[in-house]
Design an enzyme around this catalytic site. Structure first.
Site, short mmCIF file in Angstrom:
data_model
loop_
_atom_site.label_atom_id
_atom_site.label_comp_id
_atom_site.label_asym_id
_atom_site.label_seq_id
_atom_site.Cartn_x
_atom_site.Cartn_y
_atom_site.Cartn_z
N SER A 74 -24.16 -17.43 22.95
CA SER A 74 -23.24 -16.92 23.96
C SER A 74 -22.97 -15.45 23.70
O SER A 74 -22.13 -14.84 24.34
CB SER A 74 -21.93 -17.71 23.93
OG SER A 74 -21.39 -17.66 22.63
N LYS A 105 -28.73 -7.00 16.17
CA LYS A 105 -29.49 -8.24 16.40
C LYS A 105 -30.86 -7.97 16.99
O LYS A 105 -31.78 -8.79 16.87
CB LYS A 105 -28.72 -9.17 17.33
CG LYS A 105 -27.35 -9.57 16.80
CD LYS A 105 -27.31 -11.01 16.35
CE LYS A 105 -25.95 -11.35 15.77
NZ LYS A 105 -25.91 -12.63 15.08
#
Lengths: 313, 313
Positions: free
Chosen positions: A77, A52
């Site tokens: 989250s 990511k």
């Protein structure tokens, strides 16, 4: 095709200064077990522990000076919150990360450690979206989506590009299939850098929205999020779905116990730490290994962020 | 010096065809934490999961044809048994591994998987030695000691040689201190391949026989084996002790909780799996990190064989 090779090259330039060029590992034992040659691209060793980082770096790096000045905001989250916080820090940009109150404190601390400003909210999607919206309106920050954003997709593509630079003759490239951002980027990488390289996604049966979306031709959702692969509970979006429809060959679905078994094999045999979502493509390969016999298969090991005090084995 | 550089070069040639040249990894986060540059030589990624493969390969490879024909025998409840079994298989030699009845079945299965012939015995040292002796007498097999054998020591040296080839200007090279076979080999590597490279061992306070041996000038033993670092419960031998006395600068002792904390840091930050014994030198570095400030420190990560169902955190 809405993306051309220059867009991917630009993403590689944008990402390289602040990301690791992660190693590609092999295990003769796992090759024997799988009956094919597997090349694992270790994004679990990436900065903040997941691929990511690449999408976040590209998306933030491509903002205008005025946008950078105003900052970025996302709700997460999981890994994308950490990635945005760290990428923003590297690029001198303020990052607001909306996190559910009940997110593990270790995750909130990680975001804060990377310099992200944590705003807590209720743990519903509506609360997360409205809290992010408020921050956007108040600060002028740009909202970043973890998977349905072309700059994020192009940033994610850079992992596949590196793997294909190291191993240009892969027959197949596999990734986990969650929100579609990694597999869409990987499919673009295979299209422009591969040599007839097919792209296959792995997805848990319990959240097989992507499998059903490719069958029906429209974006489907899941009725439950009951999978150990907590990074794969999200849905496709309008930006990544067309790329996936055009460039992804197929999706192989796996059972929960197959995910745990594949994860454990990689831990025990390769001595590396991966999170459950990350084990899904290798589980898919093992489930249907007859079809991969003697092929050269690349797998993007998507991430290694897991609570070592709470393992599934 | 009883060993010269040619002996080490010969060991490198003997070991290379059947061992991985393991990667050297770094972590900017752990560098920041430690206040120095740390280069981790990943023998946890070695074949069978530990540096012991190197010593076993060199010792078996150096046997005469007649000795190879008669096979080898060792007693081990840990990594050396697996190393001898796998190295012997690679070299076409029969390996007898004496293991205590109460050794975990997973370890017995690993030895058998590598083609070793397992003979079970009572779990005392006397029973292990007499059972190995019987096999020696019956089969003519050569007994291999895990740490007090010059060929094993020279094989172990090859990990340090590779690390110094990759990073020639290390100021310090660190290893765990168990039976002395790894640190003696590493000290020889530093002597012949280093550039004024000091060698420091890490040892648990609870089994600090090596620390006391260097103080007293004779081989000391431990009253208990009460440490999580189960690979470091053994004693020095007459072959490795003189090398260590001459070439090892010092030993830093660590508490049990420091071993667990260092192990967890490496797991969580580097996403790699190491066993408790392997974490001891990094624990030692963190304990006395002021003295390492701004130095280039190599650490041999000795192994990654651990039951992932039974972790200390």
């Amino acid at each position: 095709m809405i993306v051309d090779k220059n867009d991917i090259e630009a993403a590689c330039k944008q990402v390289a200064p602040f990301a690791h060029r992660t190693p590609v590992l092999q295990s003769s034992l796992l090759n024997d077990l799988a009956g094919c040659e597997v090349y694992f691209k270790c994004e679990n060793f990436q900065k903040m522990g997941a691929f990511k980082m690449r999408g976040a770096l590209n998306a933030i790096g491509n903002l205008s000076p005025a946008q950078k000045q105003a900052g970025v905001v996302t709700h997460s989250s999981g890994n994308f919150g950490q990635a945005v916080a760290l990428a923003a820090k590297n690029l001198g940009v303020t990052a607001h990360i909306v996190m559910p109150k009940n997110a593990p404190s270790v995750k909130k601390e990680a975001v804060a450690h990377y310099g992200g400003i944590v705003t807590e909210c209720e743990s519903t999607l509506a609360a997360r979206e409205s809290t992010a919206k408020e921050i956007q309106e108040k600060t002028g920050a740009t909202f970043l989506h973890p998977s349905n954003d072309m700059d994020v997709i192009l940033g994610n593509a850079t992992a596949g590009v590196e793997l294909l630079q190291d191993q240009p003759n892969l027959d197949i490239l596999m990734t986990p299939f969650g929100g579609g951002g990694l597999i869409a980027g990987t499919a673009l990488a295979a299209h422009y850098y591969g040599n007839h390289c097919k792209v296959i996604g792995g997805e848990p049966f319990n959240v097989d929205d992507a499998y059903r979306s490719l069958e029906s031709g429209k974006i489907e959702t899941n009725e439950t999020t009951n999978t150990i692969a907590d990074g794969l509970r999200t849905h496709l979006g309008d930006k990544n779905f067309p790329i996936i429809q055009e460039l992804v060959s197929e999706i192989i679905r796996v059972e929960e116990h197959e995910i745990v078994a594949a994860m454990r094999l990689i831990w025990e045999r390769m001595k590396i730490i991966i999170e459950p979502s990350c084990a899904v493509p290798f589980a898919a390969l093992l489930r249907e290994n007859e079809r991969f016999r003697n092929q050269k298969v690349g797998i993007i090991l998507s991430g290694g962020n897991i609570d070592v005090k709470n393992l599934p084995f």
